[in-house]
Scaffold this motif. Structure first.
Motif, PDB file in Angstrom:
ATOM      1  N   THR A 173     176.467 120.472  30.819  1.00 34.01           N
ATOM      2  CA  THR A 173     177.300 120.150  29.670  1.00 34.01           C
ATOM      3  C   THR A 173     176.725 120.719  28.379  1.00 34.01           C
ATOM      4  OG1 THR A 173     177.809 118.083  30.812  1.00 34.01           O
ATOM      5  CG2 THR A 173     178.486 118.216  28.530  1.00 34.01           C
ATOM      6  N   PHE A 174     175.409 120.850  28.312  1.00 31.49           N
ATOM      7  CA  PHE A 174     174.727 121.311  27.104  1.00 31.49           C
ATOM      8  C   PHE A 174     174.133 122.685  27.383  1.00 31.49           C
ATOM      9  CE2 PHE A 174     170.936 120.833  24.115  1.00 31.49           C
ATOM     10  CZ  PHE A 174     171.682 121.060  22.972  1.00 31.49           C
ATOM     11  N   THR A 175     174.820 123.724  26.931  1.00 30.86           N
ATOM     12  CA  THR A 175     174.484 125.112  27.253  1.00 30.86           C
ATOM     13  C   THR A 175     173.019 125.455  27.011  1.00 30.86           C
ATOM     14  OG1 THR A 175     176.739 125.714  26.650  1.00 30.86           O
ATOM     15  CG2 THR A 175     175.168 127.514  26.852  1.00 30.86           C
ATOM     16  N   LYS A 176     172.413 124.916  25.955  1.00 28.87           N
ATOM     17  CA  LYS A 176     171.030 125.255  25.637  1.00 28.87           C
ATOM     18  C   LYS A 176     170.044 124.710  26.668  1.00 28.87           C
ATOM     19  CE  LYS A 176     171.879 125.683  20.727  1.00 28.87           C
ATOM     20  NZ  LYS A 176     171.619 125.147  19.390  1.00 28.87           N
ATOM     21  N   MET A 177     170.482 123.777  27.504  1.00 31.51           N
ATOM     22  CA  MET A 177     169.598 123.218  28.536  1.00 31.51           C
ATOM     23  C   MET A 177     170.099 123.549  29.942  1.00 31.51           C
ATOM     24  SD  MET A 177     166.987 121.943  27.044  1.00 31.51           S
ATOM     25  CE  MET A 177     166.206 120.830  28.205  1.00 31.51           C
ATOM     26  N   ASP A 178     171.081 124.440  30.042  1.00 27.89           N
ATOM     27  CA  ASP A 178     171.570 124.901  31.340  1.00 27.89           C
ATOM     28  C   ASP A 178     170.656 126.026  31.825  1.00 27.89           C
ATOM     29  OD1 ASP A 178     173.181 125.162  33.563  1.00 27.89           O
ATOM     30  OD2 ASP A 178     174.829 126.149  32.523  1.00 27.89           O
ATOM     31  N   ASN A 179     170.911 126.527  33.009  1.00 28.86           N
ATOM     32  CA  ASN A 179     170.184 127.678  33.567  1.00 28.86           C
ATOM     33  C   ASN A 179     168.671 127.457  33.591  1.00 28.86           C
ATOM     34  OD1 ASN A 179     170.148 130.174  34.824  1.00 28.86           O
ATOM     35  ND2 ASN A 179     169.904 131.275  32.901  1.00 28.86           N
ATOM     36  N   GLY A 180     168.271 126.262  34.074  1.00 28.27           N
ATOM     37  CA  GLY A 180     166.850 125.968  34.206  1.00 28.27           C
ATOM     38  C   GLY A 180     166.217 125.369  32.971  1.00 28.27           C
ATOM     39  N   GLY A 181     167.002 124.974  31.991  1.00 27.18           N
ATOM     40  CA  GLY A 181     166.472 124.407  30.762  1.00 27.18           C
ATOM     41  C   GLY A 181     165.667 123.128  30.961  1.00 27.18           C
ATOM     42  N   HIS A 182     165.937 122.415  32.043  1.00 27.30           N
ATOM     43  CA  HIS A 182     165.186 121.193  32.340  1.00 27.30           C
ATOM     44  C   HIS A 182     163.976 121.481  33.232  1.00 27.30           C
ATOM     45  CE1 HIS A 182     167.425 117.796  30.549  1.00 27.30           C
ATOM     46  NE2 HIS A 182     168.334 118.743  30.423  1.00 27.30           N
ATOM     47  N   GLY A 183     163.692 122.751  33.451  1.00 27.09           N
ATOM     48  CA  GLY A 183     162.512 123.161  34.200  1.00 27.09           C
ATOM     49  C   GLY A 183     162.872 123.859  35.497  1.00 27.09           C
ATOM     50  N   ILE A 184     161.999 124.763  35.905  1.00 29.11           N
ATOM     51  CA  ILE A 184     162.145 125.456  37.187  1.00 29.11           C
ATOM     52  C   ILE A 184     160.827 125.295  37.932  1.00 29.11           C
ATOM     53  CG2 ILE A 184     162.680 127.611  38.379  1.00 29.11           C
ATOM     54  CD1 ILE A 184     164.095 128.557  35.803  1.00 29.11           C
ATOM     55  N   VAL A 187     157.518 127.462  37.583  1.00 31.53           N
ATOM     56  CA  VAL A 187     158.072 128.795  37.376  1.00 31.53           C
ATOM     57  C   VAL A 187     158.359 128.954  35.881  1.00 31.53           C
ATOM     58  CG1 VAL A 187     159.975 130.372  37.916  1.00 31.53           C
ATOM     59  CG2 VAL A 187     159.042 128.869  39.697  1.00 31.53           C
ATOM     60  N   ASN A 188     159.076 127.993  35.307  1.00 35.41           N
ATOM     61  CA  ASN A 188     159.334 127.919  33.864  1.00 35.41           C
ATOM     62  C   ASN A 188     159.304 126.458  33.451  1.00 35.41           C
ATOM     63  OD1 ASN A 188     159.727 130.674  33.343  1.00 35.41           O
ATOM     64  ND2 ASN A 188     161.923 130.537  33.710  1.00 35.41           N
ATOM     65  N   ALA A 189     158.519 126.141  32.423  1.00 33.15           N
ATOM     66  CA  ALA A 189     158.506 124.788  31.878  1.00 33.15           C
ATOM     67  C   ALA A 189     159.865 124.481  31.248  1.00 33.15           C
ATOM     68  CB  ALA A 189     157.406 124.665  30.829  1.00 33.15           C
ATOM     69  N   HIS A 190     160.193 123.207  31.125  1.00 28.61           N
ATOM     70  CA  HIS A 190     161.465 122.845  30.495  1.00 28.61           C
ATOM     71  C   HIS A 190     161.476 123.339  29.049  1.00 28.61           C
ATOM     72  CE1 HIS A 190     160.306 119.578  27.746  1.00 28.61           C
ATOM     73  NE2 HIS A 190     159.463 119.155  28.684  1.00 28.61           N
ATOM     74  N   THR A 191     162.659 123.555  28.515  1.00 19.86           N
ATOM     75  CA  THR A 191     162.795 124.096  27.160  1.00 19.86           C
ATOM     76  C   THR A 191     163.163 123.012  26.145  1.00 19.86           C
ATOM     77  OG1 THR A 191     165.106 124.697  27.563  1.00 19.86           O
ATOM     78  CG2 THR A 191     163.437 126.387  28.008  1.00 19.86           C
ATOM     79  N   GLY A 192     163.047 121.763  26.516  1.00 22.59           N
ATOM     80  CA  GLY A 192     163.396 120.664  25.624  1.00 22.59           C
ATOM     81  C   GLY A 192     162.437 120.464  24.470  1.00 22.59           C
ATOM     82  N   THR A 193     161.307 121.171  24.463  1.00 19.04           N
ATOM     83  CA  THR A 193     160.350 121.013  23.360  1.00 19.04           C
ATOM     84  C   THR A 193     160.981 121.436  22.038  1.00 19.04           C
ATOM     85  OG1 THR A 193     159.411 123.181  23.879  1.00 19.04           O
ATOM     86  CG2 THR A 193     158.297 121.254  24.791  1.00 19.04           C
ATOM     87  N   ARG A 194     161.945 122.324  22.081  1.00 13.46           N
ATOM     88  CA  ARG A 194     162.608 122.740  20.832  1.00 13.46           C
ATOM     89  C   ARG A 194     163.451 121.607  20.250  1.00 13.46           C
ATOM     90  NH1 ARG A 194     166.631 127.155  23.625  1.00 13.46           N
ATOM     91  NH2 ARG A 194     167.503 125.700  25.117  1.00 13.46           N
ATOM     92  N   PHE A 195     163.683 120.565  21.047  1.00 10.67           N
ATOM     93  CA  PHE A 195     164.402 119.378  20.582  1.00 10.67           C
ATOM     94  C   PHE A 195     163.449 118.192  20.431  1.00 10.67           C
ATOM     95  CE2 PHE A 195     167.321 121.938  23.196  1.00 10.67           C
ATOM     96  CZ  PHE A 195     168.184 122.349  22.177  1.00 10.67           C
ATOM     97  N   GLY A 196     162.147 118.480  20.342  1.00 12.08           N
ATOM     98  CA  GLY A 196     161.155 117.445  20.101  1.00 12.08           C
ATOM     99  C   GLY A 196     160.738 116.656  21.329  1.00 12.08           C
ATOM    100  N   LYS A 197     161.012 117.157  22.530  1.00 20.99           N
ATOM    101  CA  LYS A 197     160.628 116.457  23.760  1.00 20.99           C
ATOM    102  C   LYS A 197     159.200 116.830  24.150  1.00 20.99           C
ATOM    103  CE  LYS A 197     164.835 114.901  24.080  1.00 20.99           C
ATOM    104  NZ  LYS A 197     165.319 114.983  22.729  1.00 20.99           N
ATOM    105  N   GLN A 198     158.552 115.941  24.881  1.00 22.20           N
ATOM    106  CA  GLN A 198     157.194 116.160  25.376  1.00 22.20           C
ATOM    107  C   GLN A 198     157.153 117.393  26.283  1.00 22.20           C
ATOM    108  OE1 GLN A 198     154.391 114.336  24.723  1.00 22.20           O
ATOM    109  NE2 GLN A 198     153.188 115.645  26.072  1.00 22.20           N
ATOM    110  N   GLU A 199     156.121 118.209  26.160  1.00 23.00           N
ATOM    111  CA  GLU A 199     155.967 119.382  27.027  1.00 23.00           C
ATOM    112  C   GLU A 199     155.832 118.954  28.482  1.00 23.00           C
ATOM    113  OE1 GLU A 199     152.621 121.686  25.805  1.00 23.00           O
ATOM    114  OE2 GLU A 199     153.688 122.541  24.098  1.00 23.00           O
TER     115      GLU A 199
END
Length: 172
Positions: free
Chosen positions: A79-90, A121-133
């Protein structure tokens, strides 16, 4: 005219046959009944809306293709394009031996500490929204009804995709 039809039919048959080889009959299910593919369990969301960070669901994958050596898990918020395609981690999970089925244990979010056999493979990208690494970020929409999925790919030792499937985790 018959030659053109046969050529088109032959090409279409080859395409369908080759794509059916990639679309292996893997079956994926949750190992914990609280995951139902409809609603994200409230104790498995991010630490913004929970006492602690939620975990990935435990998964059971059946009918692995011959030569399967690795499972890639790409976590998405559809639903949230910026967190799609592995945005929550791979994450990657190693398959130690030739088996027909594999159980993938849950992994806690918002950390890089993973069980043996897992790698990032890839860490989640939520850090740009202030989430814990961390390697994985559990669903974190705050209950807005976002749809979360995991794309599952089965790879051989040469990193060739042998099978893939999308599994809906649920809405949160």
């Amino acid at each position: 005219m018959k030659k053109v039809f046969v050529l088109i039919y032959s090409a279409l048959s080859s395409l369908l046959f080759s794509s059916s080889l990639l679309a292996s009959d893997i079956e994926v299910s949750f190992t914990d009944k609280k995951w139902d593919g409809k609603i994200i369990p409230l104790d498995e969301v991010c630490s913004n809306y929970n006492v602690e960070a939620g975990s990935t669901p435990g998964l059971y994958i059946e009918n692995l293709p011959d030569g399967a050596k690795k499972v890639i898990l790409k976590f998405n918020d559809k639903t949230f394009t910026k967190m799609d395609n592995g945005g929550h981690g791979i994450l990657s999970f190693d398959i130690e031996e030739d088996v027909a089925n594999v159980e993938i244990p849950p992994q806690i979010g918002e950390t890089f500490e993973l069980d043996e056999g897992f790698s990032v493979v890839n860490a989640h990208t939520g850090t740009r929204f202030g989430k814990q690494e961390g390697a994985y970020l559990a669903p974190c929409s705050g209950g807005k009804g976002n749809t979360y999925t995991v794309d599952i790919s089965i790879l051989n030792s040469d990193s060739k995709v042998l099978a893939s499937k999308e599994l809906i985790l649920g809405k949160y």
